[in-house]
Scaffold this active site. Structure first.
Site, PDB file in Angstrom:
ATOM      1  N   ARG A  45      14.640 -16.687 -83.797  1.00  0.00           N
ATOM      2  CA  ARG A  45      14.110 -16.540 -82.445  1.00  0.00           C
ATOM      3  C   ARG A  45      15.137 -16.687 -81.332  1.00  0.00           C
ATOM      4  O   ARG A  45      15.258 -15.825 -80.471  1.00  0.00           O
ATOM      5  CB  ARG A  45      12.978 -17.560 -82.217  1.00  0.00           C
ATOM      6  CG  ARG A  45      11.758 -17.298 -83.063  1.00  0.00           C
ATOM      7  CD  ARG A  45      10.718 -18.397 -82.933  1.00  0.00           C
ATOM      8  NE  ARG A  45      10.118 -18.460 -81.617  1.00  0.00           N
ATOM      9  CZ  ARG A  45       9.181 -19.340 -81.267  1.00  0.00           C
ATOM     10  NH1 ARG A  45       8.729 -20.228 -82.150  1.00  0.00           N
ATOM     11  NH2 ARG A  45       8.686 -19.340 -80.059  1.00  0.00           N
ATOM     12  N   HIS A  91       7.057  -8.012 -85.664  1.00  0.00           N
ATOM     13  CA  HIS A  91       7.255  -9.299 -84.983  1.00  0.00           C
ATOM     14  C   HIS A  91       5.918 -10.030 -84.846  1.00  0.00           C
ATOM     15  O   HIS A  91       5.138  -9.735 -83.931  1.00  0.00           O
ATOM     16  CB  HIS A  91       7.865  -9.057 -83.603  1.00  0.00           C
ATOM     17  CG  HIS A  91       8.484 -10.280 -82.991  1.00  0.00           C
ATOM     18  ND1 HIS A  91       9.640 -10.851 -83.479  1.00  0.00           N
ATOM     19  CD2 HIS A  91       8.133 -11.034 -81.930  1.00  0.00           C
ATOM     20  CE1 HIS A  91       9.979 -11.887 -82.737  1.00  0.00           C
ATOM     21  NE2 HIS A  91       9.061 -12.017 -81.785  1.00  0.00           N
ATOM     22  N   TYR A 134       1.120  -0.924 -67.099  1.00  0.00           N
ATOM     23  CA  TYR A 134       1.516  -0.175 -65.914  1.00  0.00           C
ATOM     24  C   TYR A 134       2.932   0.387 -66.016  1.00  0.00           C
ATOM     25  O   TYR A 134       3.319   1.191 -65.167  1.00  0.00           O
ATOM     26  CB  TYR A 134       1.438  -1.068 -64.672  1.00  0.00           C
ATOM     27  CG  TYR A 134       0.046  -1.576 -64.379  1.00  0.00           C
ATOM     28  CD1 TYR A 134      -1.020  -0.694 -64.205  1.00  0.00           C
ATOM     29  CD2 TYR A 134      -0.211  -2.939 -64.291  1.00  0.00           C
ATOM     30  CE1 TYR A 134      -2.292  -1.170 -63.934  1.00  0.00           C
ATOM     31  CE2 TYR A 134      -1.478  -3.426 -64.019  1.00  0.00           C
ATOM     32  CZ  TYR A 134      -2.516  -2.536 -63.842  1.00  0.00           C
ATOM     33  OH  TYR A 134      -3.779  -3.003 -63.592  1.00  0.00           O
TER      34      TYR A 134
END
Length: 824
Positions: A45, A91, A134
């Site tokens: 990570r 993931h 968006y």
């Protein structure tokens, strides 16, 4: 569900059963669980891999976008779709973490070389991005070379989280992403914070390491003098950078780029055009307001943010009348994030283990990775071409004896028998026999046979080339180095961040109580003789003594001198620009460099843009003396025009024109001359013209000059200067390259020649050839003529070695180790 007794399958009534309880030591369980968690955070990570510079989530995003075909020439897709694909297949974490990583890969102010091309609101230094539904995304051009070759067995693939799919353990990464884009992350018990660097500089250092595996750190730092931040600005103090390159840990200060301007006819202000890395204008404004309210900052009347997409960052800080803007600027550096600190902690994964790496180790890991990638790619291509050649040879056998082949097939009972008889009659392998059985009738034409024979010859040549590469380690390393150079040429950009050894001379006195007018000259500064200096990277400074500055020990010097003029500490000089105008500058505004032994560092200077206002596209050519007894000034333009400016009264203005330029023309060089000196033009077609300055009569400031050099269509002047009379050792340096390459991205070939081997010609003629172009070169990209020895510098002031003088006037050059920004 019915419960049973231990060891029995018979149902029992409620309460009539026994439980099996295992006693576990809490300390042992916590230790084991914490270690598993810590290892997961470190490896999966928080820390990047030193080979491709990516964290697992970033690597999975780029791999999945490549697998989805989101190339730069395709249309954008919704970011939510990319996040969903990555989360569902590779993931197994939250969509917020994936989208945050995707956003950072697209932010030009976070990465020096963005990997994702974002469409929509991907945030700013002060605001976060819009929701993934968006925004849209696709791969940026630079990401292509990060993933190229994944289908050629260049890296190992590992299972995904549910063992249903596979993903690359590391990307091929033709870009040294760890250094170019940096990284930051917090793991368990450790953290990483790597600064971005310039791609051209890093690849130049990597290529030097490929050619010289035992190269010391000092040699590599000549190519990579320091970080190159996406937002530009200035880095003050290089000692911490040297520590980080040596040990993996260090720190440096970043400063905003600011200059003093007239914001109104009667009031000066501070205009900020670049901020420290990851510092936004709103944060600056808030800190200024807090400082004014708490009385830490004084002399500020207003702060206006005029930032827009066309002109970029522009933060205007108005200064009260009667306050020294330089003193106010020092306050801002002290009490606001306009000066920020960056701590370098170069921690990355090497062979799955976290390690703290210096510059040499980071370059070594990436170079070894690229060598392994190219070796595996060559082996894969060799096996594939051998397999294809095997089939082509079998097909040629079939076409030559096609009648017999058809007879064998027609007389066979089934496919298996036909395959066996073909192998026996024509001595074919099983693969060749199967390929012939699948042969289409349209392949039996005469033209098809010619194509196959041509393909057989081409495959043989390619196989020989690949075998030679795999058999010769030196040849393999040359191929790796050439591919690195191509990446730098295509994706490299000029340096944005200025490197300074020190902040220069500050304003003396109590900063909080300065109230002298900006036009007043401090009485404690004596009007002693000094030299005003302009460096190749655009830094201005003055010497602290009357001795002329020298640059003899170039190897350890920062930057080189472009021009020097004698003056005094309380006098004024002129800055001549490419637009043909002179801007008045007070020598007192320039930082004074202390005397040092050998070659003093010029990085204590101040950028030209901070002491005079330049128009967009306008650059500084030289500094000139404004003294009444100064020699005449000779100017040369890109169109081949020459002019000597007659002596006369200096206008009482901040700036004035000294030549009337035609549309599209610009000044490329200037120098003070007497009649005995020689003027020199060098054109882009590698022609050099020299003639005495007496051939050019002095003219007034409004005149447009006269013909200085005859140029063919499409050519321009790349250098104009003067060689003083009586000079015994003058040199000519020419650098050739491709005219269509981005400035500052190509190394080119360089040649150094003695000046006296070039014959003098008449004014307005074409001159003589000074450089013979090699393959891929069609123009001179840089030239210099002056008193020897010449010194070259990179865009950050790092020294670059030049070859010994070539006795041939029109010989070819030798390859440069890194792009040259200027010569002095």
């Amino acid at each position: 569900m019915a419960r049973t007794r231990t060891g029995s399958a018979q149902p029992v009534e409620p309460g009539d059963y026994t439980e099996k309880i295992v006693d576990i030591d809490v300390a042992t369980e916590m230790e084991g669980s914490f270690l598993e968690y810590a290892y997961s955070v470190i490896y999966a990570r928080a820390l990047p891999d030193a080979r491709d510079g990516l964290k697992p989530v970033q690597r999975r995003i780029l791999y999945m976008m490549s697998d989805m075909g989101l190339r730069p020439d395709r249309s954008h897709v919704k970011s939510a779709r990319v996040v969903g694909e990555v989360m569902g297949k590779l993931h197994p974490h939250g969509d917020t973490a994936i989208y945050d990583a995707l956003v950072r890969l697209a932010q030009s102010f976070s990465l020096r070389l963005p990997m994702v091309d974002g469409h929509g609101n991907f945030g700013s230094l002060d605001d976060g991005p819009a929701a993934p539904r968006y925004t849209e995304a696709r791969l940026a051009p630079a990401a292509l070379v990060m993933t190229t070759g994944l289908d050629e067995d260049v890296v190992d693939f590992v299972p995904n989280y549910d063992n249903k799919l596979t993903q690359p353990e590391v990307l091929p990464s033709a870009i040294p992403n760890l250094l170019v884009n940096g990284a930051s992350g917090i793991a368990v018990g450790m953290a990483t914070n790597l600064a971005p660097h310039n791609l051209i500089e890093v690849i130049a250092a990597a290529r030097h390491l490929v050619a010289n595996p035992d190269a010391p750190l000092e040699d590599l730092m000549r190519f990579v003098p320091g970080p190159d931040l996406p937002t530009g600005g200035k880095i003050v103090g290089l000692e911490g950078i040297r520590d980080a390159y040596r040990t993996g840990r260090g720190s440096f200060k970043t400063r905003a780029t600011a200059k003093i301007e007239n914001v109104t006819p009667k009031r000066k202000g501070i205009v900020v055009t670049e901020l420290p890395y990851l510092v936004g204008p709103e944060k600056i404004i808030d800190k200024i307001k807090e400082g004014v309210q708490s009385k830490k900052l004084s002399g500020i009347t207003a702060v206006t943010d005029l930032t827009d997409r066309a002109k970029g960052l522009r933060l205007v800080i108005e200064v009260k009348t009667g306050f020294n803007p330089e003193a106010v600027l020092e306050q801002l550096y002290r009490y606001t994030p306009m000066e920020d600190s960056f701590g370098m902690n170069n921690v990355a994964l090497v062979d799955g283990q976290p390690r703290t790496l210096g510059l040499r180790e980071m370059l070594r890991v990436w170079v070894d990775h690229r060598i392994d990638v190219v070796r595996r790619r060559s082996a894969f291509r060799l096996a594939r071409k051998k397999a294809r050649l095997h089939l082509v040879e079998g097909l040629l056998v079939a076409i030559v004896d096609i009648d017999e082949v058809i007879q064998v097939i027609r007389s066979s009972d089934d496919t298996g028998a036909a395959r066996a008889r073909l192998r026996e009659v024509f001595d074919l392998s099983e693969l060749q026999a199967d390929y012939i059985l699948e042969l289409q009738l349209r392949r039996l034409t005469k033209f098809s046979r010619i194509e196959l024979e041509k393909e057989q010859q081409t495959l043989g040549e390619e196989i020989a080339e690949l075998e030679a590469i795999l058999a010769d380690e030196a040849r393999l390393r040359r191929l790796v180095s050439d591919e690195m150079a191509e990446v730098a040429r295509v994706y490299g950009t000029p340096r944005r961040t200025i490197l300074l050894d020190s902040a220069g001379a500050g304003v003396s006195g109590a900063i909080g109580t300065v109230s002298v007018k900006t036009s007043a000259v401090p009485l404690e500064v004596e009007d002693t003789p000094c030299w005003a200096m302009l460096s190749a990277t655009g830094l201005l400074a003055r010497s602290s003594g009357a001795d002329e500055p020298q640059r003899d020990d170039h190897r350890h010097a920062h930057d080189v001198l472009r021009s020097v003029v004698p003056t005094t500490a309380r006098a004024e000089i002129g800055v001549l620009t490419s637009a043909g105008r002179v801007v008045r500058v007070s020598v007192l505004e320039l930082p004074s460099l202390p005397p040092t032994q050998g070659a003093p560092s010029l990085s204590g200077g101040v950028p030209v843009a901070e002491v005079c206002t330049l128009e967009p596209g306008e650059r500084v050519v030289t500094v000139v003396s404004l003294a009444e007894d100064a020699p005449t000034l000779a100017l040369g333009t890109a169109a081949g025009v020459v002019k000597r400016v007659a002596r006369g009264d200096v206008p009482n203005r901040e700036s004035w024109e000294v030549i009337g330029l035609r549309d599209g023309d610009s000044v490329v060089g200037a120098a003070p001359v007497s009649d005995e000196d020689e003027l020199v033009f060098v054109s882009s077609e590698a022609a050099l013209l020299r003639y005495p300055a007496s051939a050019v009569r002095p003219q007034g400031r409004a005149a447009s000059g006269m013909a200085g050099m005859k140029l063919p269509d499409g050519q321009r002047v790349v250098f104009f200067g003067a060689v003083p009379a009586g000079t015994d050792a003058a040199a000519v340096v020419t650098i050739a390259g491709a005219s269509d390459a981005l400035p500052g991205t190509q190394t080119g070939s360089v040649k150094t020649t003695a000046f006296d081997v070039f014959p003098a010609k008449g004014r307005a003629t074409g001159g003589v050839r000074a450089h013979r172009f090699l393959k891929g070169e069609d123009a001179l990209i840089l030239a210099w003529v002056g008193v020897a020895p010449p010194h070259a510098t990179g865009s950050a002031g790092q020294p670059i070695d030049l070859p010994e003088a070539d006795p041939r006037r029109d010989g070819s050059g030798v390859a440069l180790p890194a792009p040259v920004y200027a010569i002095g």
